[in-house]
Scaffold this motif. Sequence first.
Motif, PDB file in Angstrom:
ATOM      1  N   ALA A  30       0.937  -1.136   0.020  1.00 32.27           N
ATOM      2  CA  ALA A  30      -0.109  -0.102   0.406  1.00 32.27           C
ATOM      3  C   ALA A  30       0.908   1.403  -0.036  1.00 32.27           C
ATOM      4  O   ALA A  30       0.625   2.231  -0.755  1.00 32.27           O
ATOM      5  CB  ALA A  30      -0.785   0.101   1.212  1.00 32.27           C
ATOM      6  N   SER A  31       1.735   1.041   0.695  1.00 30.52           N
ATOM      7  CA  SER A  31       2.923   2.564   0.833  1.00 30.52           C
ATOM      8  C   SER A  31       3.266   2.500  -0.333  1.00 30.52           C
ATOM      9  O   SER A  31       3.861   3.667  -0.611  1.00 30.52           O
ATOM     10  CB  SER A  31       3.633   2.700   2.424  1.00 30.52           C
ATOM     11  N   ALA A  32       3.743   1.981  -1.035  1.00 30.73           N
ATOM     12  CA  ALA A  32       4.609   2.176  -2.167  1.00 30.73           C
ATOM     13  C   ALA A  32       3.209   2.535  -3.233  1.00 30.73           C
ATOM     14  O   ALA A  32       4.373   2.494  -4.722  1.00 30.73           O
ATOM     15  CB  ALA A  32       5.234   0.291  -2.686  1.00 30.73           C
ATOM     16  N   ILE A  33       2.710   2.680  -3.584  1.00 24.01           N
ATOM     17  CA  ILE A  33       1.723   3.188  -4.314  1.00 24.01           C
ATOM     18  C   ILE A  33       0.939   4.593  -4.051  1.00 24.01           C
ATOM     19  O   ILE A  33       0.159   4.796  -3.166  1.00 24.01           O
ATOM     20  CB  ILE A  33       0.013   2.005  -4.639  1.00 24.01           C
ATOM     21  N   PRO A  34       1.720   5.433  -4.634  1.00 19.11           N
ATOM     22  CA  PRO A  34       1.361   6.971  -4.406  1.00 19.11           C
ATOM     23  C   PRO A  34       0.451   7.393  -4.278  1.00 19.11           C
ATOM     24  O   PRO A  34      -0.393   6.925  -5.074  1.00 19.11           O
ATOM     25  CB  PRO A  34       2.116   7.768  -5.449  1.00 19.11           C
ATOM     26  N   GLY A  35      -0.550   7.901  -2.844  1.00 14.14           N
ATOM     27  CA  GLY A  35      -1.747   8.213  -2.605  1.00 14.14           C
ATOM     28  C   GLY A  35      -2.583   6.576  -2.529  1.00 14.14           C
ATOM     29  O   GLY A  35      -4.295   7.088  -2.673  1.00 14.14           O
ATOM     30  N   TYR A  36      -2.676   5.895  -2.918  1.00 16.32           N
ATOM     31  CA  TYR A  36      -3.055   4.485  -2.695  1.00 16.32           C
ATOM     32  C   TYR A  36      -3.930   5.231  -1.381  1.00 16.32           C
ATOM     33  O   TYR A  36      -5.932   5.301  -0.803  1.00 16.32           O
ATOM     34  CB  TYR A  36      -2.952   2.946  -2.374  1.00 16.32           C
ATOM     35  N   GLU A  37      -3.374   4.803   0.006  1.00 16.15           N
ATOM     36  CA  GLU A  37      -3.530   4.620   1.201  1.00 16.15           C
ATOM     37  C   GLU A  37      -5.164   5.771   1.514  1.00 16.15           C
ATOM     38  O   GLU A  37      -5.898   6.241   1.724  1.00 16.15           O
ATOM     39  CB  GLU A  37      -3.015   4.973   2.147  1.00 16.15           C
ATOM     40  N   ALA A  38      -4.607   7.410   0.907  1.00 18.12           N
ATOM     41  CA  ALA A  38      -5.634   8.836   1.168  1.00 18.12           C
ATOM     42  C   ALA A  38      -6.981   7.967   0.071  1.00 18.12           C
ATOM     43  O   ALA A  38      -7.643   8.566   1.016  1.00 18.12           O
ATOM     44  CB  ALA A  38      -4.501   9.866   0.685  1.00 18.12           C
ATOM     45  N   SER A  39      -6.776   7.049  -1.202  1.00 16.62           N
ATOM     46  CA  SER A  39      -7.470   7.977  -1.493  1.00 16.62           C
ATOM     47  C   SER A  39      -8.669   6.083  -1.266  1.00 16.62           C
ATOM     48  O   SER A  39     -10.143   6.515  -1.215  1.00 16.62           O
ATOM     49  CB  SER A  39      -7.422   6.977  -3.111  1.00 16.62           C
ATOM     50  N   ARG A  40      -7.958   5.310  -0.513  1.00 12.24           N
ATOM     51  CA  ARG A  40      -8.574   4.162   0.282  1.00 12.24           C
ATOM     52  C   ARG A  40      -9.579   4.516   0.960  1.00 12.24           C
ATOM     53  O   ARG A  40     -10.669   4.755   1.632  1.00 12.24           O
ATOM     54  CB  ARG A  40      -7.480   3.282   0.781  1.00 12.24           C
ATOM     55  N   ALA A  41      -8.770   5.312   2.360  1.00 13.53           N
ATOM     56  CA  ALA A  41      -9.643   6.831   2.665  1.00 13.53           C
ATOM     57  C   ALA A  41     -11.483   7.340   2.809  1.00 13.53           C
ATOM     58  O   ALA A  41     -12.224   7.189   2.779  1.00 13.53           O
ATOM     59  CB  ALA A  41      -8.507   7.347   4.382  1.00 13.53           C
ATOM     60  N   ALA A  42     -10.823   7.885   1.819  1.00 11.33           N
ATOM     61  CA  ALA A  42     -11.448   9.005   0.223  1.00 11.33           C
ATOM     62  C   ALA A  42     -12.171   8.029   0.285  1.00 11.33           C
ATOM     63  O   ALA A  42     -13.466   8.699  -0.029  1.00 11.33           O
ATOM     64  CB  ALA A  42     -11.046   9.740  -0.380  1.00 11.33           C
ATOM     65  N   LEU A  43     -12.763   6.801  -0.284  1.00  9.05           N
ATOM     66  CA  LEU A  43     -13.414   6.457  -1.335  1.00  9.05           C
ATOM     67  C   LEU A  43     -14.588   6.031  -0.175  1.00  9.05           C
ATOM     68  O   LEU A  43     -15.607   5.550  -0.213  1.00  9.05           O
ATOM     69  CB  LEU A  43     -12.865   5.019  -1.946  1.00  9.05           C
ATOM     70  N   SER A  44     -14.041   5.376   1.016  1.00  8.41           N
ATOM     71  CA  SER A  44     -14.615   4.888   2.350  1.00  8.41           C
ATOM     72  C   SER A  44     -15.679   6.209   2.631  1.00  8.41           C
ATOM     73  O   SER A  44     -16.688   5.689   3.108  1.00  8.41           O
ATOM     74  CB  SER A  44     -13.705   4.356   3.503  1.00  8.41           C
ATOM     75  N   GLU A  45     -14.820   7.228   2.817  1.00  5.19           N
ATOM     76  CA  GLU A  45     -16.026   7.858   3.176  1.00  5.19           C
ATOM     77  C   GLU A  45     -16.949   8.166   2.548  1.00  5.19           C
ATOM     78  O   GLU A  45     -18.129   8.494   2.215  1.00  5.19           O
ATOM     79  CB  GLU A  45     -15.154   9.386   3.094  1.00  5.19           C
ATOM     80  N   ILE A  46     -16.503   8.578   1.147  1.00  6.57           N
ATOM     81  CA  ILE A  46     -17.527   8.778  -0.049  1.00  6.57           C
ATOM     82  C   ILE A  46     -19.289   7.665   0.037  1.00  6.57           C
ATOM     83  O   ILE A  46     -20.039   7.806  -0.497  1.00  6.57           O
ATOM     84  CB  ILE A  46     -16.932   8.385  -1.478  1.00  6.57           C
ATOM     85  N   GLY A  47     -18.310   6.097   0.925  1.00  7.24           N
ATOM     86  CA  GLY A  47     -19.492   5.856   0.350  1.00  7.24           C
ATOM     87  C   GLY A  47     -19.117   4.296   0.291  1.00  7.24           C
ATOM     88  O   GLY A  47     -20.229   3.209  -0.291  1.00  7.24           O
TER      89      GLY A  47
END
Length: 312
Positions: free
Chosen positions: A238-255
């Motif tokens: 996960a940490s080797a993919i730029p922006g992945y972890e932040a995107s995963r969190a944001a997508l959860s917030e979106i629903g």
Amino acid sequence: MSLTVYAPASMGNVGVGFDLLGAALAPIDGSLLGDRVSVCAADRGINLSLTGRWADKLPADPKENIVYQCAEFFLQQLGKDEGLSLTLEKNLPVGSGLGSSASSVVAALYALNEFFDNPYDEQQLLRLMGQFEGKISGSVHYDNVAPCYLGGMQLMLDTPEKVCDAIPTFENWYWVVAYPGISLSTAKMRELLPSQYDKSVAIDFGRYLSAFVHASYRQDASMAVSVLKDVLAEPYRASAIPGYEASRAALSEIGMLTTGISGSGPTLFSVTDSLETAHKAQQWLEQHYLQQGGFSHICRIDAQGTRRADGI
């Protein structure tokens, strides 16, 4: 005789099934997300031409191209020495986590099998695809070539009788996939994984995968979502993919119901049963996850797999 074959993009692992689960993708807008290979007779030798959005990212020397090598390999298997002219329409980026090499390999071998009047049956051809894909990746993995070839969501069995078998899918699920525009080496992403795992992790892996397959047959979507977790690869990638972890969190917030890494990345997938939510997720990803050259699609699972595309 001239023919053209289309082979769809695929998600390896599907999060929960490292090396054991794969799914073919079909954008809901009807666009083709995958490579096409055309083949016809030539006077002598193997000739290869390249087209498509990502053709300029491939080796300049045709002999280094996997479609050229597929033709050599196939003719060698048949014991034939015939002239062939092939065209690869490269529509998938290399190192994207969308089964790019598998799409080229499957399209080429399927087209060659058709061209030579189907000397190999389905399982024989699938094993040839896996064997050739293994030459590229260093070991045989069917989780991209199998769904790319056969369509649907495929569970790897690797028994003497059968390489894989389809499991039921959730027809109301939308799979939002986003390729950020960078390439990651599958080999290097594999190097991030530990050589050994704790027993508890191995038990969790078996539990989640078996529960997901069970839920798929029961059509229990809530159970399937709750166990669609990657305990083997994502914690290390996960940490080797730029922006992945932040995107995963944001997508959860979106629903979105759950998010994971497609193959070894950097493409991510995110699941929802709401088309409205899927569009919101796609819009967010296009603004925050994609870089130059990136793209996103809202997909269903492609039930058809590889097929003739002479008229497309």
